[in-house]
Design a protein around this motif. Structure first.
Motif, PDB file in Angstrom:
ATOM      1  N   LYS A 205      56.361  46.660  52.384  1.00  0.00           N
ATOM      2  CA  LYS A 205      55.634  46.092  51.811  1.00  0.00           C
ATOM      3  C   LYS A 205      56.662  45.257  50.337  1.00  0.00           C
ATOM      4  N   PHE A 206      55.997  44.596  49.783  1.00  0.00           N
ATOM      5  CA  PHE A 206      57.514  43.290  48.915  1.00  0.00           C
ATOM      6  C   PHE A 206      56.850  43.953  47.448  1.00  0.00           C
ATOM      7  N   VAL A 207      57.428  44.839  47.023  1.00  0.00           N
ATOM      8  CA  VAL A 207      56.469  45.407  45.807  1.00  0.00           C
ATOM      9  C   VAL A 207      57.399  44.771  44.281  1.00  0.00           C
ATOM     10  N   LYS A 208      56.083  43.974  43.871  1.00  0.00           N
ATOM     11  CA  LYS A 208      56.830  43.457  41.983  1.00  0.00           C
ATOM     12  C   LYS A 208      57.714  44.100  41.147  1.00  0.00           C
ATOM     13  N   VAL A 209      58.577  43.970  40.652  1.00  0.00           N
ATOM     14  CA  VAL A 209      59.644  44.655  40.003  1.00  0.00           C
ATOM     15  C   VAL A 209      58.881  44.038  38.875  1.00  0.00           C
ATOM     16  N   PRO A 210      58.100  44.795  37.628  1.00  0.00           N
ATOM     17  CA  PRO A 210      58.164  44.320  36.767  1.00  0.00           C
ATOM     18  C   PRO A 210      59.132  43.694  35.727  1.00  0.00           C
TER      19      PRO A 210
ATOM     20  N   THR B  17      51.697  41.731  49.475  1.00  0.00           N
ATOM     21  CA  THR B  17      52.419  42.389  47.855  1.00  0.00           C
ATOM     22  C   THR B  17      52.173  42.677  47.405  1.00  0.00           C
ATOM     23  N   VAL B  18      52.902  43.980  46.938  1.00  0.00           N
ATOM     24  CA  VAL B  18      51.781  44.578  45.966  1.00  0.00           C
ATOM     25  C   VAL B  18      52.633  44.821  44.333  1.00  0.00           C
ATOM     26  N   ASP B  19      51.738  44.775  43.826  1.00  0.00           N
ATOM     27  CA  ASP B  19      51.969  44.737  42.030  1.00  0.00           C
ATOM     28  C   ASP B  19      51.540  46.051  41.706  1.00  0.00           C
ATOM     29  N   TYR B  20      52.679  46.909  41.016  1.00  0.00           N
ATOM     30  CA  TYR B  20      52.163  48.191  40.398  1.00  0.00           C
ATOM     31  C   TYR B  20      52.405  48.186  38.950  1.00  0.00           C
ATOM     32  N   GLY B  21      52.274  47.046  38.225  1.00  0.00           N
ATOM     33  CA  GLY B  21      52.100  47.155  36.762  1.00  0.00           C
ATOM     34  C   GLY B  21      53.430  47.558  36.129  1.00  0.00           C
ATOM     35  N   SER B  22      53.527  47.612  34.969  1.00  0.00           N
ATOM     36  CA  SER B  22      54.434  47.621  34.223  1.00  0.00           C
ATOM     37  C   SER B  22      55.800  48.732  34.635  1.00  0.00           C
ATOM     38  N   GLN B  23      55.797  48.914  35.932  1.00  0.00           N
ATOM     39  CA  GLN B  23      56.615  50.285  36.214  1.00  0.00           C
ATOM     40  C   GLN B  23      56.506  50.356  37.396  1.00  0.00           C
ATOM     41  N   LEU B  24      57.868  50.999  37.682  1.00  0.00           N
ATOM     42  CA  LEU B  24      57.525  50.972  39.293  1.00  0.00           C
ATOM     43  C   LEU B  24      57.433  52.595  39.514  1.00  0.00           C
ATOM     44  N   PRO B  25      57.244  53.560  40.328  1.00  0.00           N
ATOM     45  CA  PRO B  25      56.609  54.650  40.216  1.00  0.00           C
ATOM     46  C   PRO B  25      57.918  55.827  40.137  1.00  0.00           C
TER      47      PRO B  25
ATOM     48  N   LEU C 237      60.658  38.822  40.920  1.00  0.00           N
ATOM     49  CA  LEU C 237      61.566  39.136  41.926  1.00  0.00           C
ATOM     50  C   LEU C 237      60.475  40.874  42.371  1.00  0.00           C
ATOM     51  N   TYR C 238      61.048  40.328  43.592  1.00  0.00           N
ATOM     52  CA  TYR C 238      60.057  41.155  45.041  1.00  0.00           C
ATOM     53  C   TYR C 238      61.315  42.134  45.046  1.00  0.00           C
ATOM     54  N   LEU C 239      61.371  43.411  45.710  1.00  0.00           N
ATOM     55  CA  LEU C 239      61.725  44.590  46.357  1.00  0.00           C
ATOM     56  C   LEU C 239      60.880  44.717  47.657  1.00  0.00           C
ATOM     57  N   LYS C 240      61.680  44.760  48.980  1.00  0.00           N
ATOM     58  CA  LYS C 240      61.197  44.965  49.927  1.00  0.00           C
ATOM     59  C   LYS C 240      61.749  46.612  50.701  1.00  0.00           C
TER      60      LYS C 240
ATOM     61  N   LYS D  63      72.420  46.706  52.058  1.00  0.00           N
ATOM     62  CA  LYS D  63      71.962  47.915  52.677  1.00  0.00           C
ATOM     63  C   LYS D  63      73.457  48.875  51.667  1.00  0.00           C
ATOM     64  N   SER D  64      72.751  50.100  51.575  1.00  0.00           N
ATOM     65  CA  SER D  64      73.887  51.135  50.563  1.00  0.00           C
ATOM     66  C   SER D  64      74.382  52.078  52.109  1.00  0.00           C
ATOM     67  N   GLN D  65      74.775  52.834  51.342  1.00  0.00           N
ATOM     68  CA  GLN D  65      76.138  53.237  52.063  1.00  0.00           C
ATOM     69  C   GLN D  65      76.027  54.962  52.594  1.00  0.00           C
ATOM     70  N   ASP D  66      74.278  55.013  52.440  1.00  0.00           N
ATOM     71  CA  ASP D  66      73.025  56.315  53.267  1.00  0.00           C
ATOM     72  C   ASP D  66      72.678  55.421  54.400  1.00  0.00           C
ATOM     73  N   ASP D  67      72.579  54.280  54.564  1.00  0.00           N
ATOM     74  CA  ASP D  67      71.845  53.753  55.998  1.00  0.00           C
ATOM     75  C   ASP D  67      70.595  52.883  55.369  1.00  0.00           C
ATOM     76  N   THR D  68      70.360  52.999  54.015  1.00  0.00           N
ATOM     77  CA  THR D  68      69.264  52.686  53.435  1.00  0.00           C
ATOM     78  C   THR D  68      69.160  51.172  53.548  1.00  0.00           C
ATOM     79  N   THR D  69      68.107  50.573  53.343  1.00  0.00           N
ATOM     80  CA  THR D  69      68.021  49.163  53.010  1.00  0.00           C
ATOM     81  C   THR D  69      66.723  48.831  52.484  1.00  0.00           C
ATOM     82  N   PHE D  70      67.087  48.172  51.991  1.00  0.00           N
ATOM     83  CA  PHE D  70      66.364  47.151  51.055  1.00  0.00           C
ATOM     84  C   PHE D  70      66.546  45.499  51.364  1.00  0.00           C
ATOM     85  N   GLN D  71      65.494  44.340  51.438  1.00  0.00           N
ATOM     86  CA  GLN D  71      65.319  43.535  50.863  1.00  0.00           C
ATOM     87  C   GLN D  71      65.227  42.813  49.430  1.00  0.00           C
ATOM     88  N   LEU D  72      65.468  41.608  49.337  1.00  0.00           N
ATOM     89  CA  LEU D  72      64.785  41.314  47.831  1.00  0.00           C
ATOM     90  C   LEU D  72      64.942  39.947  47.541  1.00  0.00           C
TER      91      LEU D  72
END
Length: 263
Positions: free
Chosen positions: A129-134, A230-238, A108-111, A92-101
């Motif tokens: 969604k769990f986004v697969k990090v390339p 799961t979402v596989d976004y290819g070679s780079q995240l958007p 590696l997956y990021l949600k 959880k970051s200081q601006d209250d944004t939370t992400f799961q790893l």
């Protein structure tokens, strides 16, 4: 006169016994050994205790790490379970944004919620969604650092300055001994006095965070997310595509620019 001195001695002994019991003092002055029933590291020098703790951490196969961490001017709250082959948990970051790893091996997956992805056109599809990090994405190494047990421990377990042995204390229900650097200004490390001398609590120098280390050696279950989650976004995240493939500082909203914890 012959009865006076024994009476004085008796009263003195009674007073001392009552004082020790009333203060619940565990010290040699009251006849108790503070190292009785411990693993004995409390008898060592501060440098030796720190060395024992670092060795135990290096040899461990897993740990549950939770607390706060300040790095690069940004504050994070971590709750990570880490093992030899990966890790999972929440940041959880200081601006209250939370992400799961979640990392299983090198996968590696990021949600995170849609807000994490900022104004990206894909934000709605990626949210929750769990986004697969390339592996080729600039953010991969930074995010991976949060799931790497040894990277985190190497960065956390550092005391800065002259060491001294501190007080005996407790972390939760476990007895521990403190090692301080520069009278605490350079950090404090609490090391277990029970069983293996694992680090139990790290208070970083300069107010750079306070982290509890628990469940050493407990198995960590790591399972890849289901395909429909799961979402596989290819070679780079958007978000990193917008900055170009050469960007070293990907900046999805609320991520702290993906910077992994460092000493």
């Amino acid at each position: 006169m012959t009865a006076y001195f024994p009476a004085v001695r008796l009263r003195r002994a009674t007073f001392v016994g009552a004082l020790c019991a009333g203060l619940a003092v565990v010290a040699t002055g009251c006849g108790a050994d503070p190292d009785e029933g411990t693993n004995g590291v409390g008898k060592l020098s501060a440098e030796q205790i720190e060395g024992k703790a670092k060795t135990a951490a290096t040899q461990a196969r897993s740990v549950h790490l939770s607390g706060t961490l300040v790095t690069g001017g940004k504050s994070f709250t971590l709750d990570m379970r880490l093992g030899a082959d990966g890790g999972s948990g929440e940041v959880k970051s200081q601006d209250d944004t939370t992400f799961q790893l979640l990392r299983v091996g090198e996968q590696l997956y990021l949600k995170a919620g849609a807000a994490f992805w900022g104004q990206s056109e894909a934000a709605g599809k990626l949210g929750d969604k769990f986004v697969k990090v390339p592996e080729g994405d600039p953010s991969y190494k930074q995010f991976r650092g949060f799931t790497d047990m040894h990277v985190l421990l190497d960065g956390l377990l550092g005391l800065d300055g002259t060491l001294a042995k501190g007080d005996y204390t407790k972390v939760g229900h476990t007895r521990a001994v403190q090692v301080t650097a520069e009278k605490g200004a350079g950090g404090k490390l609490s090391v277990s006095l029970e069983g293996t001398p694992y680090p139990l609590l790290m208070e970083r120098a300069g107010g750079a965070g306070r982290v509890v280390l628990a469940e050493w050696g407990k198995p960590v279950e790591l399972t890849p997310p289901a395909q429909d989650q799961t979402v596989d976004y290819g070679s780079q995240l958007p978000t990193t595509k917008e900055q170009g493939s050469g960007s070293a500082q990907p900046a999805p909203k609320g991520s702290g620019k993906g910077t992994a914890p460092k000493g």
